[in-house]
Design a protein around this motif. Structure first.
Motif, short mmCIF file in Angstrom:
data_model
loop_
_atom_site.label_atom_id
_atom_site.label_comp_id
_atom_site.label_asym_id
_atom_site.label_seq_id
_atom_site.Cartn_x
_atom_site.Cartn_y
_atom_site.Cartn_z
N GLU A 280 -33.35 31.13 -21.79
CA GLU A 280 -32.03 30.81 -21.26
C GLU A 280 -31.69 31.65 -20.05
O GLU A 280 -30.85 31.28 -19.26
CB GLU A 280 -30.97 31.01 -22.34
N ARG A 281 -32.35 32.81 -19.92
CA ARG A 281 -32.09 33.71 -18.80
C ARG A 281 -33.40 34.03 -18.08
O ARG A 281 -34.37 34.44 -18.70
CB ARG A 281 -31.44 34.99 -19.30
N VAL A 282 -33.39 33.87 -16.77
CA VAL A 282 -34.58 34.15 -15.96
C VAL A 282 -34.92 35.63 -16.04
O VAL A 282 -36.09 36.00 -16.11
CB VAL A 282 -34.36 33.71 -14.50
N LEU A 283 -33.92 36.48 -16.04
CA LEU A 283 -34.17 37.92 -16.11
C LEU A 283 -34.94 38.28 -17.38
O LEU A 283 -35.87 39.09 -17.34
CB LEU A 283 -32.85 38.69 -16.05
N GLN A 284 -34.58 37.68 -18.48
CA GLN A 284 -35.28 37.95 -19.74
C GLN A 284 -36.74 37.49 -19.63
O GLN A 284 -37.65 38.20 -20.03
CB GLN A 284 -34.59 37.22 -20.88
N PHE A 285 -36.96 36.31 -19.09
CA PHE A 285 -38.32 35.80 -18.91
C PHE A 285 -39.14 36.73 -18.02
O PHE A 285 -40.27 37.09 -18.34
CB PHE A 285 -38.29 34.39 -18.30
N THR A 286 -38.54 37.14 -16.88
CA THR A 286 -39.24 38.00 -15.93
C THR A 286 -39.61 39.33 -16.57
O THR A 286 -40.72 39.83 -16.41
CB THR A 286 -38.37 38.22 -14.68
N ARG A 287 -38.69 39.89 -17.31
CA ARG A 287 -38.93 41.18 -17.97
C ARG A 287 -40.07 41.06 -18.98
O ARG A 287 -40.98 41.90 -19.03
CB ARG A 287 -37.65 41.64 -18.66
N GLU A 288 -40.04 40.03 -19.79
CA GLU A 288 -41.08 39.87 -20.80
C GLU A 288 -42.42 39.50 -20.18
O GLU A 288 -43.47 39.91 -20.66
CB GLU A 288 -40.63 38.85 -21.84
N TYR A 289 -42.39 38.73 -19.11
CA TYR A 289 -43.62 38.37 -18.40
C TYR A 289 -44.29 39.64 -17.86
O TYR A 289 -45.49 39.85 -18.02
CB TYR A 289 -43.31 37.42 -17.25
N ARG A 290 -43.48 40.51 -17.23
CA ARG A 290 -44.01 41.75 -16.68
C ARG A 290 -44.58 42.63 -17.80
O ARG A 290 -45.63 43.24 -17.65
CB ARG A 290 -42.94 42.51 -15.93
N PHE B 296 -27.55 30.10 -7.37
CA PHE B 296 -28.46 29.73 -6.29
C PHE B 296 -29.86 30.29 -6.56
O PHE B 296 -30.86 29.58 -6.43
CB PHE B 296 -27.92 30.26 -4.96
N ARG B 297 -29.93 31.55 -6.94
CA ARG B 297 -31.24 32.16 -7.23
C ARG B 297 -31.91 31.48 -8.41
O ARG B 297 -33.12 31.27 -8.42
CB ARG B 297 -31.08 33.64 -7.51
N ARG B 298 -31.12 31.12 -9.42
CA ARG B 298 -31.68 30.51 -10.62
C ARG B 298 -32.30 29.15 -10.31
O ARG B 298 -33.37 28.82 -10.81
CB ARG B 298 -30.59 30.38 -11.69
N VAL B 299 -31.65 28.36 -9.48
CA VAL B 299 -32.16 27.01 -9.24
C VAL B 299 -33.18 26.95 -8.11
O VAL B 299 -33.83 25.92 -7.94
CB VAL B 299 -31.01 26.01 -8.96
N THR B 300 -33.35 28.02 -7.34
CA THR B 300 -34.32 27.99 -6.25
C THR B 300 -35.55 28.83 -6.52
O THR B 300 -36.50 28.79 -5.75
CB THR B 300 -33.68 28.47 -4.93
N VAL C 25 -40.14 27.79 -14.51
CA VAL C 25 -41.02 28.08 -15.64
C VAL C 25 -40.21 28.64 -16.81
O VAL C 25 -40.42 28.23 -17.95
CB VAL C 25 -42.13 29.08 -15.22
N ALA C 26 -39.30 29.56 -16.52
CA ALA C 26 -38.51 30.17 -17.58
C ALA C 26 -37.77 29.12 -18.40
O ALA C 26 -37.81 29.15 -19.64
CB ALA C 26 -37.52 31.17 -16.99
N TYR C 27 -37.11 28.20 -17.74
CA TYR C 27 -36.36 27.17 -18.46
C TYR C 27 -37.30 26.18 -19.15
O TYR C 27 -37.02 25.70 -20.24
CB TYR C 27 -35.40 26.44 -17.53
N ALA C 28 -38.43 25.91 -18.54
CA ALA C 28 -39.39 24.97 -19.13
C ALA C 28 -39.96 25.48 -20.44
O ALA C 28 -40.27 24.69 -21.34
CB ALA C 28 -40.51 24.67 -18.14
N VAL C 29 -40.12 26.79 -20.55
CA VAL C 29 -40.70 27.34 -21.78
C VAL C 29 -39.63 27.82 -22.77
O VAL C 29 -39.95 28.41 -23.79
CB VAL C 29 -41.71 28.47 -21.49
N GLY C 30 -38.36 27.56 -22.46
CA GLY C 30 -37.31 27.79 -23.44
C GLY C 30 -36.44 29.01 -23.26
O GLY C 30 -35.60 29.29 -24.11
#
Length: 87
Positions: A51-61, A34-38, A44-49
């Motif tokens: 696979e895990r939102v947590l990984q994207f968020t961590r690297e973005y920060r 639910f969190r992943r799809v909402t 953005v995470a999936y659009a830029v490739g």
């Protein structure tokens, strides 16, 4: 005339377990999905490739010094409202 009783919206909601049993998922899996799809960050995470939102968020920060949700909220504040359509 009798006054209607105040409604309690929280009592009217179905418990999460009713949804998880309908879709055949464990509550923790359902919540993660639910969190992943909402989440706007998930889009953005999936659009830029990623696979895990947590990984994207961590690297973005790490790269920008702030979590993506902070920048999303700021960007929403700068987007002008669409003009009213006049007949």
């Amino acid at each position: 005339m009798q006054k209607p009783e105040p409604r309690n919206a929280a009592q009217e909601l179905s418990p999460p377990e009713s949804y998880t049993s309908r879709v055949g998922m464990r509550p923790s899996s359902f919540y993660q999905h639910f969190r992943r799809v909402t989440s706007p960050a998930s889009t953005v995470a999936y659009a830029v490739g990623y696979e895990r939102v947590l990984q994207f968020t961590r690297e973005y920060r790490r790269l920008f010094g702030t979590p993506p949700v902070h920048d999303i909220k700021q960007a929403k504040g700068r987007i002008p409202s669409p003009p009213d359509n006049e007949p």
